[in-house]
Scaffold this motif. Structure first.
Motif, PDB file in Angstrom:
ATOM      1  N   VAL A 132       0.843  -1.201   0.000  1.00 57.31           N
ATOM      2  CA  VAL A 132       0.000   0.000   0.000  1.00 57.31           C
ATOM      3  C   VAL A 132       0.874   1.246   0.000  1.00 57.31           C
ATOM      4  O   VAL A 132       0.661   2.174  -0.792  1.00 57.31           O
ATOM      5  CB  VAL A 132      -0.952   0.011   1.229  1.00 57.31           C
ATOM      6  N   LEU A 136       0.920   3.843  -2.995  1.00 56.85           N
ATOM      7  CA  LEU A 136       0.436   5.196  -2.688  1.00 56.85           C
ATOM      8  C   LEU A 136       1.516   6.235  -2.939  1.00 56.85           C
ATOM      9  O   LEU A 136       1.311   7.203  -3.671  1.00 56.85           O
ATOM     10  CB  LEU A 136      -0.029   5.253  -1.228  1.00 56.85           C
ATOM     11  N   PHE A 137       2.701   6.021  -2.350  1.00 55.88           N
ATOM     12  CA  PHE A 137       3.727   7.057  -2.430  1.00 55.88           C
ATOM     13  C   PHE A 137       4.508   6.973  -3.740  1.00 55.88           C
ATOM     14  O   PHE A 137       4.640   7.966  -4.447  1.00 55.88           O
ATOM     15  CB  PHE A 137       4.676   6.974  -1.232  1.00 55.88           C
ATOM     16  N   LEU A 140       1.466   6.468  -7.027  1.00 51.59           N
ATOM     17  CA  LEU A 140       0.400   7.453  -7.183  1.00 51.59           C
ATOM     18  C   LEU A 140       0.919   8.877  -6.984  1.00 51.59           C
ATOM     19  O   LEU A 140       0.653   9.771  -7.774  1.00 51.59           O
ATOM     20  CB  LEU A 140      -0.719   7.146  -6.188  1.00 51.59           C
TER      21      LEU A 140
ATOM     22  N   TYR B  26     -11.294   6.522   5.864  1.00 52.68           N
ATOM     23  CA  TYR B  26     -10.116   6.630   6.734  1.00 52.68           C
ATOM     24  C   TYR B  26     -10.475   7.300   8.063  1.00 52.68           C
ATOM     25  O   TYR B  26     -10.134   6.816   9.136  1.00 52.68           O
ATOM     26  CB  TYR B  26      -9.039   7.422   5.974  1.00 52.68           C
ATOM     27  N   VAL B  48       0.422  12.734   2.548  1.00 48.83           N
ATOM     28  CA  VAL B  48      -0.233  12.328   1.300  1.00 48.83           C
ATOM     29  C   VAL B  48      -0.830  13.552   0.605  1.00 48.83           C
ATOM     30  O   VAL B  48      -0.628  13.764  -0.597  1.00 48.83           O
ATOM     31  CB  VAL B  48      -1.321  11.277   1.587  1.00 48.83           C
TER      32      VAL B  48
END
Lengths: 152, 513
Positions: A132, A136-137, A140, B26, B48
């Protein structure tokens, strides 16, 4: 993990004294007005006042000077904390060499095993968390993770 | 109007909607796990969102916090442990009702009043922020200095427990901003030759350390206990809710206002709002003796107030750049890093971002009902996830999040140090929230002071020359003298009491003279 108010007060006073001594070396403005040293000095003086306040409180409450109370913290709890901190330190020194994917998987499995998670669950969790984070990092958000000597 | 339409088109794009949905899930998950707080969720979400555009990034945070603050009610009702501090005020009532088999009803009320409270706070935010921004347009470095002072003083005054320790926490935060290049001469302070320190402590890793790592440390230090919760019957959970809402409509309005205005106060967030609304509710209730038992009134009040506080906290954050709670403190820090300075200029230069925040607030609180019901259904399963599996995963997210911002392990070190520091602070009853405000506002405080001083050639009275500045200055002085006056009164009172005890038959000398 609690220490006495007096000890915190003493620490603040010593820390501020060092700061006050250190800021003497800062340059002042052309016309002699205080410059970079002003705010650190003000903060240090306030810290000293707070430190004195804490010491007075400590004396009023008849505390031992250096109380060291682990509170509800057990030995195993303390070791768990050390493991967590150790994992962060390992990242700082090792991640650039061994690469994120291996590091993350190994550290997660070791940590979970130490925290008595079932072997299969910890491997499954370690694989999914690593994936994940990678997706994600790295994929994405296009953030470069440390890739290490082998490129992964 | 045009701005609202732009904002709506910015929000209702597939990418943003997906971001909102994921952050909603989340937020619900983090909120419903005891030991994980909404602030921690923000700190972990920020790395993020840092790589997103401002609109989806802010939308993600707004949605997440609304969901998390509601979700804190779920474990409160199911296992009597609040999921976030904001739900702590009414766990006894919630759990007592669950024991009577009314878990569905409690959580149905919780989710409804949370949505109403959230909308309430959002409406006040939307109305109040532009009005205050008009005023703030005229502010100069003098006013900003006083505003920073007021914000910092509030954060200390609202801390529970010892004021002295609140002040120490604030000073720790301010001291951390002293590291790096100073504004007057560009002199590198406390860097000790380390180039990474020139820009000071990196903000996001510091936040992740203080809220993420310290929480992980606290969680692993105690035994893992499995929460055993029964599933909630959600089929008829909304029956009878309308009656309850109608009965307590005045409570909802009152607590919405209390929550929002407590949220506006710098440093006081949803948790303090909930406690105050609960206390006010008990005081004015017709049946105060029922509080703490299976009585829904306190839940309605506090449940409205904590979600209303979220909107309130964004008012000073957007208008002045002074955070209303720890979550907006993190948001402001991140906006700064992205070169967006919160303040009245946002209202003129990038109004679409502002309206996007408004629209998300409304949307998130409307989504709260369907998403909340899903979370209530899944509540007992979420509570069964063992903490010992979650904590290593959270730790890994902390590490990667800190690393990702600047791609340096130095930041991971910053996170480590801040985490250990926050852990020790909490263990010794030193609150963390004032330190966060100190970190966010320290530079503003020093820079506005030094700039004002250099402008006026070191004439301290300039801080009182302009009328607005003078008013703000007087407010600051009053705030500062408050605790001293209170201490003096208490001291005199104590003196009188002991006098009275010592010489009960003699007339009191004070009274004679």
């Amino acid at each position: 993990m609690r220490v006495s108010n007096t000890a915190i007060g003493l620490f603040l006073i010593i820390f501020s004294a060092v700061v006050l001594w250190h800021v003497q070396s800062f340059p002042s403005l052309d016309n002699g007005y205080p410059g970079p040293a002003l705010f650190p000095s003000v903060l240090a003086v306030l810290f000293i006042l707070c430190g004195i306040g804490l010491i007075i409180q400590g004396i009023r409450q008849h505390e031992k000077l250096l109380k060291f109370d682990t509170g509800t913290l057990t030995l195993s709890g303390f070791l768990n904390i050390l493991f967590v901190l150790g994992a962060i330190v390992c990242y700082i020194f090792l991640a650039e060499t061994i690469g994120f994917l291996i590091f993350s998987f190994v550290v997660l499995v070791v940590l979970m095993k130490w925290l008595k998670v079932h072997t299969l669950s910890s491997i499954a969790m370690a694989v999914s968390v690593t994936l994940v984070i990678y997706l994600l990092f790295a994929k994405l958000l296009l953030v470069p993770l440390p890739w290490g000597l082998w490129g992964w | 109007m045009e701005n609202i339409l732009t904002a709506i088109t910015l929000i209702f794009q597939p990418y943003v909607i997906i971001v909102i949905s994921i952050s909603a899930i989340y937020g619900l998950f983090v909120g419903s796990i005891p030991g994980l707080t909404a602030t921690m969720a923000t700190a972990l979400l920020v790395p993020v969102t840092f790589f997103m555009d401002p609109v989806p990034a802010l939308a993600a945070i707004v949605t997440m916090e609304a969901m998390a603050i509601f979700a804190g009610d779920i474990p409160g009702a199911l296992v009597r442990i609040p999921g976030t501090p904001s739900s702590a005020a009414y766990v006894d009532e919630s759990y007592a009702l669950t024991q009577k088999g009314k878990a569905g009803f409690v959580l149905g009320v919780d989710v409804t009043v949370a949505a109403i409270g959230g909308l309430f706070g959002a409406v006040i935010l939307i109305m109040l922020a532009p009005m205050l921004a008009e005023v703030a347009m005229q502010f100069t470095s003098f006013e900003y200095f006083w505003l920073a002072c007021i914000g910092l003083s509030c954060s200390v005054l609202v801390t529970k427990g010892s004021l002295l320790k609140g002040l120490i926490s604030l000073l720790i935060g301010l001291a951390m901003t002293q590291v790096g290049v100073d504004i007057t001469l560009g002199y590198p302070r406390f860097t000790f030759g380390v180039t990474d320190f020139l820009n000071g402590f990196t903000f996001i890793p510091a936040m992740i350390g203080m809220f993420g790592v310290s929480e992980v440390m606290r969680n692993v230090s105690s035994e893992d206990c499995a929460y055993d919760a029964k599933g909630v019957q959600t089929r008829k959970m909304f029956s009878g809710i309308f009656k309850t809402l109608k009965r307590y409509k005045l409570n909802i309005g009152r607590s919405g206002l209390i929550g929002t205005f407590v949220g506006i106060l710098p440093g006081a967030g949803a948790d303090i709002g909930a406690w105050i609304a609960y206390a006010v509710s008990k005081k004015f209730s017709k049946e105060p003796e029922k509080y703490g038992t299976e009585h829904i009134e306190g839940i309605v009040d506090a449940g409205t107030a904590n979600n209303a506080g979220l909107g309130g906290a964004w008012v000073p954050a957007l208008v002045f750049g002074i955070p209303g709670d720890s979550i907006t403190a993190i948001v402001i820090g991140v906006l700064f890093m992205k070169g967006l300075r919160p303040g009245p200029m946002i209202f003129q230069q990038t109004p679409e971002i502002l309206y996007a925040v408004y629209v998300t607030f409304i949307l998130a609180n409307l989504l709260l009902i369907p998403f909340g019901v899903m979370a209530i259904k899944a509540g007992s399963q979420m509570l069964r996830v063992p903490r010992n599996m979650l904590m290593p995963a959270i730790l890994m997210f902390c590490i990667v999040g800190s690393f990702a911002i600047n791609n340096t392990v130095f930041d991971v070190g910053v996170m480590l140090v801040c985490g250990i520091m926050a852990y020790f602070m909490e263990a010794n009853d030193i609150p963390v929230a004032p330190a966060i405000l100190g970190i966010v506002l320290g530079r503003l405080l020093e820079d506005s002071f030094m700039v004002s001083m250099i402008k006026s050639d070191w004439d301290l009275t300039v801080f009182f020359h302009r009328p607005v500045s003078a008013v703000l200055g007087v407010i600051t002085v009053i705030l500062w003298s408050g605790p001293f006056i209170a201490a003096f009164r208490k001291w005199r009172q104590d003196g009188k009491d002991t006098d009275a005890e010592n010489n009960t038959c003699k007339p009191n000398i004070d009274d004679v003279t």
